[in-house]
Every structure is written in C-alpha cells, then in structure tokens.
Design an enzyme around this catalytic site. Structure first.
Site, short mmCIF file in Angstrom:
data_model
loop_
_atom_site.label_atom_id
_atom_site.label_comp_id
_atom_site.label_asym_id
_atom_site.label_seq_id
_atom_site.Cartn_x
_atom_site.Cartn_y
_atom_site.Cartn_z
N GLU A 15 8.82 1.52 -3.23
CA GLU A 15 8.29 0.07 -3.54
C GLU A 15 9.30 -0.64 -4.21
O GLU A 15 9.35 -1.91 -3.99
CB GLU A 15 6.86 0.61 -4.64
CG GLU A 15 5.82 1.06 -3.68
CD GLU A 15 4.96 1.63 -4.51
OE1 GLU A 15 4.80 1.63 -5.76
OE2 GLU A 15 3.56 2.20 -4.01
N HIS A 64 0.84 -1.14 -0.09
CA HIS A 64 -0.05 0.00 0.01
C HIS A 64 1.06 1.18 0.17
O HIS A 64 1.94 1.51 0.89
CB HIS A 64 -0.99 0.06 1.20
CG HIS A 64 -1.76 1.06 1.23
ND1 HIS A 64 -2.91 1.17 0.50
CD2 HIS A 64 -1.99 2.21 1.86
CE1 HIS A 64 -3.72 2.18 0.64
NE2 HIS A 64 -2.95 2.82 1.62
C1 GRF Z 1 1.46 1.24 -6.64
O1 GRF Z 1 1.30 2.71 -5.98
C2 GRF Z 1 1.31 0.41 -5.09
O2 GRF Z 1 1.78 0.81 -4.07
C3 GRF Z 1 -0.39 0.52 -5.46
O3 GRF Z 1 -0.80 0.67 -6.84
C4 GRF Z 1 0.47 1.21 -7.52
C5 GRF Z 1 0.92 -0.08 -8.48
O4 GRF Z 1 1.78 0.39 -9.41
N1 GRF Z 1 -1.09 -0.72 -4.62
P1 GRF Z 1 2.22 -0.54 -10.60
O5 GRF Z 1 1.05 -1.07 -11.24
O6 GRF Z 1 3.10 -1.52 -9.69
O7 GRF Z 1 3.34 0.27 -11.39
#
Ligand code: GRF
Length: 190
Positions: free
Chosen positions: A173, A103
């Site tokens: 991330e 998240h």
């Molecule tokens: C990211 O911001 C994640 O935290 C959220 O959705 C987005 C996914 O990005 N759950 P991606 O599709 O992996 O580029």
C-alpha cells in the site's frame, strides 16, 4: 491539482500520500476528512499541517454538506485510504471517476461490505491462498466494485498469520498508492 483524502483509522496511507507530494507545488493534499473523531489520521494530519474535516454518518448520508465542502475547495481527486463507509451515490455522481480507493486484497475476491481490515487477511489465510495484495480501484455506489486501476501481489506462505499478511500488504500500500494517485492526477484533463 487539489486532493482530499478520506480515512477512518490510523491514516498511514494518508500520511504516505501527503509525504509523497509534500514538496510539489502543483499537487496539494488540501483536506483530510474523517467520520471518526478518535482516528489516528487526525494526529497525523495535524503534524502534516493538513486541515481536517470531521463528519458523522447523518451529515454524510443525509446532507450535501461534505460534497459542498469538496466542491468549495475545488477538489480534483478524492482518495479513500482506510475509509470504512460506503460513499453516498450523490458524492459518486458529483465526482464521476474522481474517487479512488485502496482495498487490501486482490479483488474481486475478498471484497464487499464487511470485508475490510483484518477480516480480509483472516479470510485469505483461512482459504490458504498462496498470494494476497492490494487493489486500487475507482469507487462507484457498490462496495469495492469499481474499475480496478492497479494491483500488486505479495506471497502468502502456510506459516503466515493474518498479521503477517497485513504487514506485507501494508508495505505494498505504502509503496504503490502515492504513485498511482500521481498517475491519476496527471491523467485528469486540464
Ligand atoms: C489499509 O489496510 C487499507 O488497505 C484499508 O484500510 C487500511 C488503512 O490503513 N482500506 P491506514 O489507516 O491507511 O493505516
């Protein structure tokens, strides 16, 4: 160990995870699953030579089809990476403590239904927070309420726009999700 990744959007996290494990023989990104036939993750999966399974809402919630695919593929860990649907209870029960989500905020704040993607960063900026970040957590039947496994933070300045925050959070991330998935796989018994 066999991993299934669920994504609804661009799939940059799915791609980073697949690349991280690319030359591992003991860990396989077996499947990428999506509810969105237009999702960018499909193109990324093709480039990564990872099979894609598409499903619609009805199939996901009203049939055991997706769970059966995951069981037939002997999936050990389910990774949600930008997956915008609530996981059905039957799936949570079929894979206890084996579904993980990322998240883009510091739960328990800025979580729950509707709080995803850009809305989260807008809310963080509107609240004039001095920090944001990521929360990686186990998935249960309620949005963003499973046990938190990992968090990382980034500073937020008064000049930051939601896009600035999104960019900083996405760096976290990509930097952390693959390694957290690896730790979870190592912890899986057997
Ligand atoms: C990211 O911001 C994640 O935290 C959220 O959705 C987005 C996914 O990005 N759950 P991606 O599709 O992996 O580029």
């Amino acid at each position: 160990k066999r991993v299934a990744v669920f994504a609804s959007g661009s799939g940059s996290n799915a791609e980073k995870i697949a690349e991280y494990f690319a030359n591992r023989t003991d860990i396989d990104i077996t499947l990428i699953l999506s509810n969105n036939p237009q999702a960018g993750v499909i193109t990324r999966a093709r480039r990564l030579h990872i099979p894609v399974v598409l499903f619609d809402r009805k199939t996901f919630y009203d049939t055991p089809k997706v769970i059966e695919i995951l069981q037939n593929e002997r999936i050990d860990l389910i990774v949600l990476a930008g997956f915008m649907m609530l996981v059905p209870e039957a799936m949570v029960r079929a894979f206890p403590n084996k579904i993980v989500n990322i998240h883009p905020a510091l739960l328990p704040k800025y979580g729950g239904k509707g709080m995803y993607g850009h809305f989260v960063h807008e809310a963080v900026v509107a609240a004039q927070e001095s920090a944001s970040g990521i929360s990686i957590h186990f998935v249960n039947e309620r949005y963003d309420e499973g046990d938190i496994i990992f968090q990382a933070t980034c500073p937020v300045t008064p000049e930051d726009t939601p896009d600035d925050v999104a960019r900083k959070v996405q760096v976290l991330e990509h930097q952390h999700y693959p390694a957290v998935v690896e730790k979870l796989l190592n912890a899986l018994n057997g």
